[in-house]
Scaffold this motif. Structure first.
Motif, PDB file in Angstrom:
ATOM      1  N   GLN A 194      -0.416  12.470   0.432  1.00  0.00           N
ATOM      2  CA  GLN A 194      -0.460  12.550   1.900  1.00  0.00           C
ATOM      3  C   GLN A 194       0.816  13.195   2.454  1.00  0.00           C
ATOM      4  O   GLN A 194       0.744  14.075   3.307  1.00  0.00           O
ATOM      5  CB  GLN A 194      -0.633  11.149   2.481  1.00  0.00           C
ATOM      6  N   GLU A 222       0.990  16.947   1.911  1.00  0.00           N
ATOM      7  CA  GLU A 222      -0.192  17.665   2.406  1.00  0.00           C
ATOM      8  C   GLU A 222      -0.798  18.476   1.258  1.00  0.00           C
ATOM      9  O   GLU A 222      -0.901  19.695   1.307  1.00  0.00           O
ATOM     10  CB  GLU A 222       0.162  18.551   3.587  1.00  0.00           C
ATOM     11  N   TRP A 223      -1.206  17.782   0.225  1.00  0.00           N
ATOM     12  CA  TRP A 223      -1.665  18.371  -1.034  1.00  0.00           C
ATOM     13  C   TRP A 223      -2.694  19.486  -0.843  1.00  0.00           C
ATOM     14  O   TRP A 223      -2.645  20.509  -1.519  1.00  0.00           O
ATOM     15  CB  TRP A 223      -2.233  17.275  -1.928  1.00  0.00           C
ATOM     16  N   ASN A 224      -3.640  19.323   0.048  1.00  0.00           N
ATOM     17  CA  ASN A 224      -4.723  20.302   0.202  1.00  0.00           C
ATOM     18  C   ASN A 224      -4.389  21.473   1.124  1.00  0.00           C
ATOM     19  O   ASN A 224      -5.210  22.364   1.318  1.00  0.00           O
ATOM     20  CB  ASN A 224      -5.986  19.604   0.673  1.00  0.00           C
ATOM     21  N   ARG A 225      -3.189  21.488   1.700  1.00  0.00           N
ATOM     22  CA  ARG A 225      -2.802  22.590   2.586  1.00  0.00           C
ATOM     23  C   ARG A 225      -2.616  23.870   1.772  1.00  0.00           C
ATOM     24  O   ARG A 225      -2.019  23.865   0.695  1.00  0.00           O
ATOM     25  CB  ARG A 225      -1.507  22.243   3.316  1.00  0.00           C
ATOM     26  N   GLN A 226      -3.149  24.966   2.274  1.00  0.00           N
ATOM     27  CA  GLN A 226      -2.996  26.279   1.623  1.00  0.00           C
ATOM     28  C   GLN A 226      -1.546  26.721   1.682  1.00  0.00           C
ATOM     29  O   GLN A 226      -0.897  26.625   2.717  1.00  0.00           O
ATOM     30  CB  GLN A 226      -3.882  27.310   2.318  1.00  0.00           C
ATOM     31  N   ARG A 227      -1.042  27.223   0.574  1.00  0.00           N
ATOM     32  CA  ARG A 227       0.332  27.720   0.495  1.00  0.00           C
ATOM     33  C   ARG A 227       0.288  29.141  -0.060  1.00  0.00           C
ATOM     34  O   ARG A 227      -0.105  29.352  -1.196  1.00  0.00           O
ATOM     35  CB  ARG A 227       1.160  26.824  -0.414  1.00  0.00           C
ATOM     36  N   ASP A 228       0.696  30.089   0.745  1.00  0.00           N
ATOM     37  CA  ASP A 228       0.676  31.487   0.326  1.00  0.00           C
ATOM     38  C   ASP A 228       1.733  31.737  -0.738  1.00  0.00           C
ATOM     39  O   ASP A 228       2.923  31.576  -0.497  1.00  0.00           O
ATOM     40  CB  ASP A 228       0.920  32.406   1.532  1.00  0.00           C
TER      41      ASP A 228
END
Length: 79
Positions: free
Chosen positions: A55, A58-64
């Motif tokens: 949490q 923010e594990w599922n957040r997209q990271r470029d």
């Protein structure tokens, strides 16, 4: 005599394969978080630690152009 480390180094045990990233492993396509939570199913404190970290970062957040690694160790009875 030069001072060395107080304890010898030894590898730690981890919950699952060492190299996992969001989206799954290359071999299994398993979700790395779910895999670790399954491996920790009988350890509620460890599961809570993993869930909290997932949490916070923010594990599922997209990271470029970047990825996240995930590991867990309860060495020496700590979390």
């Amino acid at each position: 005599m030069p001072a060395g480390p107080p304890l010898s180094w030894r590898p730690q045990q981890s919950a699952g394969p060492a190299s996992l990233r969001p989206g799954g492993t290359a071999a299994t396509r398993a979700d790395p978080v779910q895999l670790r939570l399954e491996l920790l199913k009988d350890q509620p404190r460890a599961r809570k630690v993993m869930e909290t970290v997932v949490q916070i970062v923010e594990w599922n957040r997209q990271r470029d152009g970047r990825g996240l690694g995930l590991a867990y160790s309860d060495a020496f009875g700590t979390h």
